[in-house]
Design a protein around this motif. Structure first.
Motif, mmCIF file in Angstrom:
data_model
loop_
_atom_site.group_PDB
_atom_site.id
_atom_site.type_symbol
_atom_site.label_atom_id
_atom_site.label_comp_id
_atom_site.label_asym_id
_atom_site.label_seq_id
_atom_site.Cartn_x
_atom_site.Cartn_y
_atom_site.Cartn_z
ATOM 1 N N ILE A 42 0.134 40.272 10.414
ATOM 2 C CA ILE A 42 -0.929 41.178 10.274
ATOM 3 C C ILE A 42 -2.024 40.450 9.237
ATOM 4 O O ILE A 42 -1.844 40.280 8.378
ATOM 5 C CB ILE A 42 -0.443 42.523 9.603
ATOM 6 C CG1 ILE A 42 0.486 43.008 10.869
ATOM 7 C CG2 ILE A 42 -1.738 43.458 9.595
ATOM 8 C CD1 ILE A 42 0.038 43.343 11.962
ATOM 9 N N ALA A 43 -3.453 40.295 9.966
ATOM 10 C CA ALA A 43 -4.407 39.901 9.582
ATOM 11 C C ALA A 43 -5.531 40.755 9.045
ATOM 12 O O ALA A 43 -6.193 40.145 8.232
ATOM 13 C CB ALA A 43 -4.728 38.517 10.167
ATOM 14 N N HIS A 44 -5.723 41.718 9.616
ATOM 15 C CA HIS A 44 -6.827 42.581 9.585
ATOM 16 C C HIS A 44 -6.400 43.955 9.551
ATOM 17 O O HIS A 44 -5.640 44.485 10.292
ATOM 18 C CB HIS A 44 -8.028 42.202 10.400
ATOM 19 C CG HIS A 44 -8.199 40.875 10.987
ATOM 20 N ND1 HIS A 44 -8.587 39.801 9.787
ATOM 21 C CD2 HIS A 44 -7.727 40.140 11.970
ATOM 22 C CE1 HIS A 44 -8.912 38.891 10.310
ATOM 23 N NE2 HIS A 44 -8.135 38.812 11.633
ATOM 24 N N GLU A 45 -7.264 44.889 8.658
ATOM 25 C CA GLU A 45 -6.547 46.045 8.552
ATOM 26 C C GLU A 45 -7.743 47.008 8.241
ATOM 27 O O GLU A 45 -8.460 46.680 7.144
ATOM 28 C CB GLU A 45 -5.463 46.569 7.746
ATOM 29 C CG GLU A 45 -4.724 47.741 7.951
ATOM 30 C CD GLU A 45 -3.739 48.258 6.976
ATOM 31 O OE1 GLU A 45 -3.000 49.109 7.186
ATOM 32 O OE2 GLU A 45 -3.300 47.390 6.151
ATOM 33 N N CYS A 46 -8.312 48.041 8.696
ATOM 34 C CA CYS A 46 -9.002 49.152 8.277
ATOM 35 C C CYS A 46 -8.524 50.539 8.325
ATOM 36 O O CYS A 46 -7.333 50.819 9.228
ATOM 37 C CB CYS A 46 -10.365 49.098 8.985
ATOM 38 S SG CYS A 46 -10.404 49.279 10.797
ATOM 39 N N LYS A 99 -2.950 37.856 13.477
ATOM 40 C CA LYS A 99 -3.854 36.727 13.260
ATOM 41 C C LYS A 99 -4.401 36.177 14.389
ATOM 42 O O LYS A 99 -5.218 35.296 14.344
ATOM 43 C CB LYS A 99 -2.777 35.632 12.647
ATOM 44 C CG LYS A 99 -2.318 36.113 11.329
ATOM 45 C CD LYS A 99 -1.335 34.916 10.680
ATOM 46 C CE LYS A 99 -0.831 35.528 9.281
ATOM 47 N NZ LYS A 99 0.255 34.436 8.764
ATOM 48 N N LYS A 100 -4.188 36.494 15.669
ATOM 49 C CA LYS A 100 -4.897 35.881 16.778
ATOM 50 C C LYS A 100 -5.853 36.301 17.040
ATOM 51 O O LYS A 100 -6.829 35.976 17.880
ATOM 52 C CB LYS A 100 -3.707 36.055 18.091
ATOM 53 C CG LYS A 100 -2.771 35.216 17.851
ATOM 54 C CD LYS A 100 -1.646 35.369 19.289
ATOM 55 C CE LYS A 100 -0.355 34.604 18.971
ATOM 56 N NZ LYS A 100 0.419 34.789 20.312
ATOM 57 N N GLN A 101 -6.149 37.802 16.624
ATOM 58 C CA GLN A 101 -7.578 38.458 16.516
ATOM 59 C C GLN A 101 -8.455 38.329 15.675
ATOM 60 O O GLN A 101 -8.101 37.733 14.362
ATOM 61 C CB GLN A 101 -7.039 40.038 16.603
ATOM 62 C CG GLN A 101 -6.057 40.377 17.640
ATOM 63 C CD GLN A 101 -6.357 40.192 19.048
ATOM 64 O OE1 GLN A 101 -7.660 40.188 19.511
ATOM 65 N NE2 GLN A 101 -5.525 39.892 20.067
ATOM 66 N N SER A 102 -9.730 38.619 16.080
ATOM 67 C CA SER A 102 -10.935 38.346 14.812
ATOM 68 C C SER A 102 -10.836 39.601 14.039
ATOM 69 O O SER A 102 -10.244 40.639 14.330
ATOM 70 C CB SER A 102 -12.159 38.187 15.621
ATOM 71 O OG SER A 102 -12.223 39.370 16.437
ATOM 72 N N ALA A 103 -11.385 39.400 12.877
ATOM 73 C CA ALA A 103 -11.848 40.509 11.949
ATOM 74 C C ALA A 103 -12.432 41.776 12.702
ATOM 75 O O ALA A 103 -13.418 41.462 13.647
ATOM 76 C CB ALA A 103 -12.408 40.230 10.556
ATOM 77 N N PHE A 104 -12.750 42.931 12.107
ATOM 78 C CA PHE A 104 -13.317 44.019 12.581
ATOM 79 C C PHE A 104 -14.735 43.678 12.223
ATOM 80 O O PHE A 104 -15.070 43.421 11.310
ATOM 81 C CB PHE A 104 -12.828 45.464 11.925
ATOM 82 C CG PHE A 104 -11.438 45.615 12.296
ATOM 83 C CD1 PHE A 104 -11.039 46.453 13.531
ATOM 84 C CD2 PHE A 104 -10.191 45.541 11.295
ATOM 85 C CE1 PHE A 104 -9.897 46.728 13.763
ATOM 86 C CE2 PHE A 104 -9.204 45.886 11.830
ATOM 87 C CZ PHE A 104 -8.969 46.481 13.004
ATOM 88 N N THR A 105 -15.647 43.727 13.301
ATOM 89 C CA THR A 105 -16.943 43.726 13.199
ATOM 90 C C THR A 105 -17.802 44.877 12.440
ATOM 91 O O THR A 105 -17.143 46.114 12.176
ATOM 92 C CB THR A 105 -17.564 43.545 14.417
ATOM 93 O OG1 THR A 105 -17.590 44.668 15.177
ATOM 94 C CG2 THR A 105 -17.085 42.388 15.094
ATOM 95 N N THR A 106 -18.793 44.820 12.036
ATOM 96 C CA THR A 106 -19.607 45.786 11.328
ATOM 97 C C THR A 106 -19.810 47.168 12.408
ATOM 98 O O THR A 106 -19.585 48.066 11.993
ATOM 99 C CB THR A 106 -21.028 45.412 10.792
ATOM 100 O OG1 THR A 106 -20.728 44.352 9.848
ATOM 101 C CG2 THR A 106 -21.567 46.532 10.149
ATOM 102 N N ASN A 107 -20.110 46.765 13.528
ATOM 103 C CA ASN A 107 -20.295 47.622 14.574
ATOM 104 C C ASN A 107 -19.044 48.542 14.971
ATOM 105 O O ASN A 107 -18.900 49.580 15.106
ATOM 106 C CB ASN A 107 -20.937 47.290 15.991
ATOM 107 C CG ASN A 107 -22.427 46.980 15.800
ATOM 108 O OD1 ASN A 107 -22.802 47.378 14.964
ATOM 109 N ND2 ASN A 107 -22.964 46.041 16.708
ATOM 110 N N GLU A 108 -18.018 47.941 14.864
ATOM 111 C CA GLU A 108 -16.433 48.223 15.200
ATOM 112 C C GLU A 108 -16.132 49.256 14.026
ATOM 113 O O GLU A 108 -15.889 50.427 14.381
ATOM 114 C CB GLU A 108 -15.570 47.450 15.446
ATOM 115 C CG GLU A 108 -15.626 46.545 16.671
ATOM 116 C CD GLU A 108 -14.612 45.467 17.035
ATOM 117 O OE1 GLU A 108 -13.908 45.258 17.908
ATOM 118 O OE2 GLU A 108 -14.098 45.004 15.684
ATOM 119 N N LEU A 109 -16.574 49.051 12.983
ATOM 120 C CA LEU A 109 -16.359 49.864 11.726
ATOM 121 C C LEU A 109 -17.225 51.095 11.726
ATOM 122 O O LEU A 109 -16.716 52.075 11.342
ATOM 123 C CB LEU A 109 -16.605 49.063 10.344
ATOM 124 C CG LEU A 109 -15.579 47.902 10.284
ATOM 125 C CD1 LEU A 109 -16.053 47.032 9.057
ATOM 126 C CD2 LEU A 109 -14.358 48.455 10.111
#
Length: 285
Positions: A134-138, A157-167
């Protein structure tokens, strides 16, 4: 941990594309074991996530930490493995998770973002993040000082970080999702309830072990440890003791070195450990 403003650019509300079929499925599944997975399907139409988690926090005087953490369910592709992971989390780590400690007991709606890379090396990071990749969490946190709900999204880890728009989109979902979460919690059983009961309070074990081993803590070092064992954060302890945050951090560092622990979790384990040899302790002024 970062606390995010819902609309820092001041562009007003963001519209969320809603498909009646998936939203209807989530509403229809309230109170059933399928609820969290159908909510995950609804969220994934706007924001991709490998896993979602829903929990509730309730203030509780019978718990040494002052609250109960109730796991209401998780959803994801590897469901069985996900449940095993979360069972471990709620059994051992939920009360010391640094992402949620600062927002527990605060009324309103908050969006928090975890920096996995900043988590200290140790058992918590290895078991909950590194091994499951797990690499990203919000997470969205919503409620009152007495009852709060936390809804988290995680990516590997295969996915990109959450973008500002997604947040931003995720924050806008709060008004739609949390009434469903509250209804679901009232009509279904929780998967796990986690609390620190008074009969095994780490405070008691801490004093007993200090009274029997040759560990010398100053008054301030002792007070800081006691506050941490009561569920307080270091900033909370600094405020209560009316000292600077940097001074409180120095006391913690020195106390942890004397006790041979590195983290708050290890402090809990030290206080509750049963297999230690009795000796003597002196608490210095």
């Amino acid at each position: 941990m970062r606390l995010l403003h819902p609309d820092p650019l001041g562009r007003g509300n963001f519209l969320i594309g809603v498909r009646p079929k998936t939203l209807g499925a989530a509403i229809h599944s309230v109170g059933t074991s399928e609820f969290v997975s159908t909510v995950a399907a609804f969220v994934n139409e706007s924001i991709a996530a490998d896993a979602v988690h829903l929990e509730r926090w309730r203030s509780d005087a019978s718990s040494a930490s002052g609250y109960l953490v109730e796991w209401l369910g998780s959803g994801g592709t590897e469901y069985a493995e996900l449940c095993r992971l979360m069972d471990t989390y709620y059994q051992h780590y939920c009360h010391i998770d640094p992402l949620f400690e600062p927002v527990r007991g605060k009324a309103g709606t908050m969006l928090v973002l975890r920096n996995v890379g900043s988590i200290a090396d140790g058992e918590f990071r290895r078991k909950i993040f590194d091994e499951p990749q797990i690499a990203h969490e919000c997470a969205l946190v919503h409620g009152t000082a007495r009852v709060q709900y936390a809804f988290a999204l995680a990516r590997n880890k295969k996915q990109s970080a959450f973008t500002t728009n997604e947040l931003f989109y995720f924050r806008q979902m709060a008004e739609m999702l949390f009434p469903l979460f509250e209804l679901h919690a009232r009509t279904s059983a929780v998967c796990r309830t986690a609390a620190v009961p008074f009969n095994v309070t780490p405070n008691m074990g801490f004093d007993e072990r200090l009274s029997a081993q040759d560990v010398q803590l100053s008054r301030r070092e002792y007070e800081i440890c006691k506050l941490l064992l009561n569920g307080r954060t270091i900033p909370d302890a600094a405020e209560q003791l009316e000292i600077k945050l940097s001074t409180a951090e120095s006391y913690v560092k020195r106390a942890f070195a004397k006790l041979g622990v590195r983290t708050k979790r290890e402090l809990f384990e030290w206080a509750l450990a049963e297999n230690w040899s009795a000796d003597r302790v002196v608490m210095s002024e």
